[in-house]
Design an enzyme around this catalytic site. Structure first.
Site, short mmCIF file in Angstrom:
data_model
loop_
_atom_site.label_atom_id
_atom_site.label_comp_id
_atom_site.label_asym_id
_atom_site.label_seq_id
_atom_site.Cartn_x
_atom_site.Cartn_y
_atom_site.Cartn_z
N GLY A 49 3.53 -14.91 6.85
CA GLY A 49 2.87 -14.50 8.08
C GLY A 49 3.86 -14.22 9.20
N ARG A 102 0.81 -1.22 0.00
CA ARG A 102 0.00 0.00 0.00
C ARG A 102 0.84 1.27 0.00
NH1 ARG A 102 -4.23 -0.22 4.68
NH2 ARG A 102 -2.95 -1.89 5.55
#
Length: 458
Positions: free
Chosen positions: A78, A16
């Site tokens: 993760g 992002r």
């Protein structure tokens, strides 16, 4: 306290951010986010610091250098997977592992100390740093039982409506008993909405095994802000800046307009100093007492003494002593030392020079690679011609010298004490003490040179 190792997660790309640069290298308050996190844990006094790198790992290593150890997470599967990758480095460590996120630059030393104290006092296998948030969307929720004990952490994408109504959030920072952490990591499953191994699942595994999990809630929810976008980066910058400005005002500094004043966390400013709008203080800048700085002044790694008035000035990697009057439109470059009671007026640049007490550079001059004594007057338009195309030479101007306007001092050259240089001179030879030097071309006058025909040609 047991030994403490800091493990910092810094492997993510941060899509992002839309940046070629690894997310954790984007700066807040003049320092990369991961550097700020490392500074915080090192201030706490950890015994070891380990950074987990992945995307842009070589850039992160190059930026941080030998300040820490490194683990590479080649595939980002993760947070639980990232921590598991650190076992070869920390598997034999016996103590507390404090897990940090490299994109949380607002967490404070006091909060990490409190987290570790809670962990040690309660004898917990794990302690979670939490915060209360009015709008917790996007954060994992802390699920407790009726007695208030921590049961598990539920991620946003996996929570039920009742669980997502909880306003106590997981900041992503923890303290773990190292010997109890590694067996839990082996039990992690990727059976979840994101198909990843969550470090948050370690909490539930420990609880199910009968281990104690504690929580410490920070009273400042801003500390939990993880930066994942340029908007959040700007928000973190604003919060950090406001913290510093409030600290300075509480310590006796006047800030005319906090909305337009930018001071890095490491900067020191003395009492009764006034910062005007448009002031930017960066790096390891130190400002003394009773100064007036700005408007529109930027200092980077500058040491400033007391009782200075400096405005419309850009200075970096230099020193300004006491009682000076500088500006407007002045550029002070690296390795410059400006002595006491010096006056530097408009459109002056000083580079790699030592300037003595009471000297004046009123306007429109370049002084580079020079040693200037005290009580010197530099006339308007004076230039030290320091570069011969291969080497930069020094100019020496002794105490009390008077340099006339529009003078070129061609280095290496020495101007003696209390000497005078006539305006418009180009000085290529040393000037003795108390001498007068004039180095002008001879003036020629041709009378009647302009004729009527001259105007007709135009």
């Amino acid at each position: 306290m047991n030994k403490v190792a800091a493990l910092v997660l810094a492997a993510g790309k941060g899509t992002r951010m839309k940046s070629r640069l690894p997310k954790v290298l984007h700066k807040v308050g003049g320092k990369a986010m991961v550097e700020r996190v490392l500074d915080t844990v090192n201030a706490v006094g950890v015994d070891r610091s380990v950074v987990i790198v992945g995307f842009g790992g070589e850039e992160v290593r190059a930026y941080l250098g030998d300040r820490c150890e490194y683990v590479t997470q080649a595939e980002q599967k993760g947070t639980g997977h990232a921590v598991r990758e650190a076992k070869p480095v920390l598997g034999d460590f016996d103590g507390t592992i404090v897990l940090m996120c490299g994109d949380t630059p607002l967490v404070t030393e006091d909060t990490i100390k409190a987290l570790l104290n809670e962990h040690t006092t309660t004898g917990a296998a794990a302690t979670v740093l939490t915060a209360h948030m009015e709008n917790p969307t996007g954060y994992g929720r802390i699920i407790r039982d009726e007695e208030g004990k921590v049961l598990r952490i539920v991620e946003q994408k996996d929570g039920t409506p009742d669980e997502l109504a909880v306003q106590e959030i997981n900041t992503g920072m923890y303290a773990f008993d190292s010997q109890k952490l590694w067996p839990c990591l082996a039990q992690l499953s990727d059976d979840n909405a994101q198909g990843e191994l969550y470090i948050t699942d370690v909490v539930g595994i420990l609880v199910n095994a009968g281990e104690r999990v504690s929580a410490y809630m920070t009273m400042d929810e801003d500390e939990s802000l993880g930066v994942n976008s340029r908007v959040q980066l700007a928000e973190a910058e604003r919060i950090l800046r406001n913290r510093k400005l409030r600290e300075l005002m509480d310590a006796g500094v006047t800030i005319i307009d906090p909305a337009t004043t930018y001071v890095a966390p490491e900067v020191v400013v003395g009492s009764d100093t006034i910062l005007h709008p448009g002031t930017i203080l960066e790096g390891n800048t130190v400002i003394g007492k009773e100064c007036e700085i700005g408007p529109h002044t930027r200092f980077t790694n500058v040491t400033v003494g007391d009782n200075n008035v400096i405005h419309f000035t850009y200075a970096h990697d230099c020193e300004i002593k006491n009682g000076t009057d500088i500006g407007p439109y002045v550029h002070l470059r690296p390795n410059t030392v400006i002595g006491d009671k010096v006056h530097i007026g408009n459109f002056v640049e000083v580079k790699n020079s030592i300037v003595g007490e009471g000297t004046k550079f009123p306007h429109l001059s370049y002084i580079g690679d020079s040693d200037v004594g005290g009580g010197v007057n530099i006339g308007c338009g004076t230039i030290t011609v320091n570069y011969d195309g291969k080497i930069k030479h020094r100019t020496r101007i002794d105490d009390g010298a008077f340099v006339g306007c529009n003078t070129n001092l061609v280095a290496p050259v020495h101007v003696g004490s209390y000497s005078y240089i006539g305006a418009g001179s180009t000085i290529t030879k040393d000037v003795p003490d108390k001498a007068l030097a004039v180095g002008r071309a001879r003036q020629m006058i041709k009378e009647n040179w302009v004729t009527d025909d001259t105007f007709k040609k135009k």
